[in-house]
Write an enzyme that holds these catalytic residues in place. Structure first.
Site, PDB file in Angstrom:
ATOM      1  N   THR A 118      18.989  30.579  13.627  1.00 46.91           N
ATOM      2  CA  THR A 118      19.634  29.648  12.699  1.00 46.91           C
ATOM      3  C   THR A 118      18.742  29.310  11.510  1.00 46.91           C
ATOM      4  OG1 THR A 118      20.275  27.310  12.500  1.00 46.91           O
ATOM      5  CG2 THR A 118      18.835  27.843  14.304  1.00 46.91           C
ATOM      6  N   TYR A 142      17.076  21.137  18.036  1.00 45.93           N
ATOM      7  CA  TYR A 142      17.931  22.327  18.032  1.00 45.93           C
ATOM      8  C   TYR A 142      17.215  23.493  17.349  1.00 45.93           C
ATOM      9  CZ  TYR A 142      21.455  25.579  16.340  1.00 45.93           C
ATOM     10  OH  TYR A 142      22.138  26.727  16.021  1.00 45.93           O
TER      11      TYR A 142
END
Ligand code: UDP
Length: 331
Positions: A118, A142
């Site tokens: 990501t 995350y």
């Protein structure tokens, strides 16, 4: 002979759209998913093998049964806010879960993996567009849980010869144009589905998280990429590893940024309806702008987004949400 790919998280949003692309390219697909955040009705392009990433025995069973040529690893938790509140959930499922998966691969001799990373691994970048070699300094658990996996993958290549392609997604959006599958999150936190919610639901009002950023209209800028373009990149990455390509990392974005307000206006343009909205405070952990350099994926993988213009993204998302509305009404 048909080759088998094991797709973790194949019942989720990007995973299910990628399975569609793999199936169209002739792969046989096994979806490994615990359905904690995925959807049984999204598994349309292969067999579902229910299992948890943390369950080593179940993973071994899957590898023994299907003997996959490669793994495409989508399964993960992906809510930034939740990761701040419950980091353990993220390090356990995303990071430790991947270690379990890699152990099973090493045992079974499956030596190729595509990993969903990501742009959150970059944290708050100082330069734009973002190239793959820029500093990675995540600002939430995350992003960190995914960055750890990037490092772990390198170690598994040294120890076990597992080659990997790490794909750093920017903002996945849109839905399969034929309406078969789309974006279904519960709860929904993403901008485009929430704008559409505003169009379809009289009682919903979008909150814009801050209009005082140093951007052209004060709202955050993101690089929205159509989920079918993402799916195509996974297909190309599979071919690349299958053809003997070396481990590598690629951004998946368009190179173009769109602000929150520009998305709101585009949703109004595409749907012909207003998006009720108000300005709220900034959301913690939101960098002002994230725009990919997509040059490397084009050069090495031959990948180019072809349906990621904002209007196409929104039109396919809107069609899907209309269908979802009908599905929910029928329940
Ligand atoms: N956003 C917003 N209101 C919302 C949801 C999102 O203003 O209800 C903004 C968010 O601050 C970010 C952009 O829309 O700048 C995209 O957010 P999203 O959650 O869709 O994706 P992210 O960039 O967090 O991966």
């Amino acid at each position: 002979m048909t080759k088998t790919v094991l797709v973790t998280g194949g019942a989720g949003y990007v995973g299910s759209h990628s399975c569609k692309a793999f199936a169209e390219a002739g792969w046989s697909i096994v979806v490994y998913d615990n359905l904690s955040r995925g959807w049984r009705d999204f598994v349309q392009f292969g067999e579902l093998f229910e299992g948890d990433l943390l369950d080593a025995d179940r993973l071994d069973e899957a590898f023994e049964k299907f003997k996959p040529e490669a793994v495409v690893h989508f399964a993960a938790f992906a809510y930034v806010g939740e990761s701040v509140d419950q980091p353990g959930l993220y390090y356990e499922n995303n990071t430790l879960g991947t270690v379990r998966l890699l152990e099973a691969m090493a045992k079974a001799g499956t030596d190729k993996i595509i990993f969903s990373s990501t742009c959150a691994t970059y944290g708050v970048p100082t330069e734009m567009p973002i190239t793959e070699n820029m500093r990675q300094a995540p600002i939430n658990p995350y992003g960190m849980s995914k960055l750890f996996v990037e490092k772990v993958l390198d170690d598994y290549e040294v120890a076990h010869g597992i080659r990997s392609v790490k794909l750093r997604y920017f903002n996945a959006a849109g839905a399969s144009p034929d309406g078969e599958i789309g974006e279904r999150h519960e709860p929904e936190t993403h901008l485009i589905p929430l704008c559409i919610e505003g169009v379809l639901n009289d009682t919903f009002k979008l909150t814009i998280f801050g209009d005082d950023f140093e951007t052209r209209d004060g709202t955050c800028i993101r690089d929205y990429i159509h989920v079918m373009d993402l799916a195509d990149a996974h297909m190309k990455a599979l071919d690349y590893l299958g053809g003997g390509g070396a481990s590598d990392v690629f951004n998946l974005g368009t190179g173009t940024g769109t602000s929150v307000l520009e998305i709101v206006h585009a949703v109004e343009r595409v749907t012909g309806k207003p998006v009720p909205r108000e300005i709220g405070p900034r959301r913690p952990g939101d960098p002002p702008a994230l725009i990919a350099s997509a040059e490397k994926a084009a050069r090495v993988l031959g990948w180019k987004p072809v349906q990621s213009d904002v209007d196409s993204v929104i039109a396919t998302a809107y069609q899907w949400h209309l269908k979802e509305l009908a599905r929910k009404a029928a329940l």
